[in-house]
Design an enzyme around this catalytic site. Sequence first.
Site, mmCIF file in Angstrom:
data_model
loop_
_atom_site.group_PDB
_atom_site.id
_atom_site.type_symbol
_atom_site.label_atom_id
_atom_site.label_comp_id
_atom_site.label_asym_id
_atom_site.label_seq_id
_atom_site.Cartn_x
_atom_site.Cartn_y
_atom_site.Cartn_z
ATOM 1 N N THR A 1 -21.212 -44.574 -6.752
ATOM 2 C CA THR A 1 -21.067 -45.782 -5.946
ATOM 3 C C THR A 1 -22.145 -45.845 -4.878
ATOM 4 O OG1 THR A 1 -18.669 -45.565 -6.262
ATOM 5 C CG2 THR A 1 -19.429 -47.153 -4.616
ATOM 6 N N ALA A 2 -22.232 -44.807 -4.056
ATOM 7 C CA ALA A 2 -23.172 -44.813 -2.939
ATOM 8 C C ALA A 2 -24.599 -44.540 -3.390
ATOM 9 C CB ALA A 2 -22.743 -43.783 -1.899
ATOM 10 N N TRP B 1 -14.563 -36.389 -14.456
ATOM 11 C CA TRP B 1 -14.732 -34.954 -14.227
ATOM 12 C C TRP B 1 -13.424 -34.197 -14.455
ATOM 13 C CZ3 TRP B 1 -19.202 -32.386 -13.563
ATOM 14 C CH2 TRP B 1 -20.340 -33.111 -13.212
ATOM 15 N N VAL C 1 -26.940 -31.406 -11.026
ATOM 16 C CA VAL C 1 -27.594 -30.655 -9.955
ATOM 17 C C VAL C 1 -26.761 -29.423 -9.635
ATOM 18 C CG1 VAL C 1 -28.317 -30.705 -7.539
ATOM 19 C CG2 VAL C 1 -28.742 -32.688 -9.015
ATOM 20 N N HIS D 1 -8.553 -41.193 -3.483
ATOM 21 C CA HIS D 1 -9.339 -41.640 -2.336
ATOM 22 C C HIS D 1 -9.675 -40.458 -1.432
ATOM 23 C CE1 HIS D 1 -7.459 -45.961 -2.638
ATOM 24 N NE2 HIS D 1 -8.396 -45.754 -3.529
#
Length: 627
Positions: free
Chosen positions: A51-52, A100, A273, A564
């Site tokens: 999202t970010a 995930w 990563v 959330h």
Amino acid sequence: MQYLLGLSLLTPLVLGAAVSSPRDARINGLTTDAAGFAEQSYNYVIVGGGTAGLVLAARLTEMTNVTVGVIEAGFLRVGDPKVDTPAFIGQGLLDPDYDWSFQTVPQTHVSERNIAISRGKMLGGSSGLNFMIWQHGSQRDYDSWAQLGISNGWDWDGILPYILKAETVTPSPVGALGYSGRVGTNNDFEGRSGPLPIQYNNFYSPFESPYAQALEALGVPFNPDPDAGNSTGLFNSAACVDVNTGNRTYSPVSYFLPNQARTNLVVLQGAQVTKINLTPGSSAVATGVEFVVDGITYNANATTEVVLSAGTIQTPQLLELSGIGNPTILEQYGIPLIISNSDVGENYQDHTHVVSQFEVTDPTMPTTNLLNTNATFQQEQDALYLDDHTGIYTYTASDISFHPMQQFFSPIELASSIAQLQSEIAAANLSEWQTKQFQIQLSDLEAGTVGQMELLFFAGDIGGGAASGTEYVDILNFGSRHFSRGSVHIGSADPLAAPLIDPNFFQFTIDKEVVVKGTQIARNVTQTAPLSSLIKTPINPSTNVTSEADFEQYVLENVGTEWHPVGTASLGPQGAGGVVNDNLIVYGTSNLRVVDASVIPLQIASHIQSTVYAIAEKAADIIKSGN
């Protein structure tokens, strides 16, 4: 049907997007060429195309003199009906191609259960897996951050403009949910020119308005303008759905695809990563990252910054794997310490939820379940979706409400809950940071200024399992301002191993009491006119669940997360709760930044995705300003 939808709505830009450029040309756009990606250098390397991460990449590459490389473990799913089609929400959950599929450690206060923690594994991250609900938090939610001593515009006045910058809101139809006007018409609090299309439902089942009326009969007021700084009460919720396509809108569609032709942007998919490369010193320098594809390790170099956008679960994991964190934890797994900060991975906060299922009296009434049992209805809806981009395939939950405890707890119950909470807080070994947070939360709870509980109605059975010839509807209830605090830490030096996730759900009794009460309210509202005439019987919890103890046991056996999670790389003071400073730079480094939900210091009584978009938009401006 699902295959047809996926092909017919596939964005043409995607079809050629994964083709790599020849080695003598700089790769740009979307690629799976790990070696080619690693051969290039970037000003900014962004870890996570969620999202970010994609918002930040799009905004930074507006500067033509910088290059941005994004590394994402998942793949582009635009054109996939499991993601695109609103009515298919939940189909990607726990599917390793999309999720995930993390799990918590056994939860001490929830019958030692391991609870599933879904996180989106795709371009767009959890914005491609969530329930698409788009909602601003209350002003009080964001102003609480500033009250913690966090400056630089991390409050309502500083965050709202960035929510508006992200969104283009199409107002609701007239008369939705029985409200005479339209929601989403306030130009001061709804954006009209952002990349992300936001709409209200064009389809409402026969249950929505009766549910709203029943809730109002129980004393819940209708809120006609929930985005204006007070999101308590019942309201018609907006959603990340494009009025022009009927599909989910999320960061790959709105921020990446329109910009993928930029020569200074490249997104590597299918790569994980494993470490941030840091040069130690009085202020450590991030020089790039290590990443793995098919068992081969590569390095990507960053000349200006590395930005972690890996989310509340994996951002602290990567910090620890890279030598930033609690020295005791790092020493346990043989990781050399570069920066000591025991707040990394702490301050984990989340919303919890319980689903209540109810069988309806008339199984022919339109719900999402009817798509599976009535061929004529399905064909009608197929045509509406494909031709007009309307109908039940575009449906999302719209009846949403947030409640102070005063709304459903008697004065005696509330006083008892607060007294118990204060006793438990006094007995807990709280940090100074937690003490400040709890003072704010207690004040808000006693004043009734923010929602402690959320209720959500869904015309269908999100979890599935309705028997043939039956139709279910669901009411979900959530704890939205919990006091419980947990953590995320590595449990191994293996960077591909999942971290240890401990939300510590129901650490404080009041958190459990809110969820138990919400489950009881879900039952009560189905027994209240006019909704009661449409409900045949409770399914889960069953009719045998009647006493307070019964409901509590049901909650302990069924409570889960609302997905959330926030707080594990928190904004806050150095050495006293904070992992990043007001410019989102990791303490002890000169150029490692965090831009995701992990920086949220105190949970908000709202669905959080609009806030995450705003954090990324604000971070882009901070970076562009040179801070």
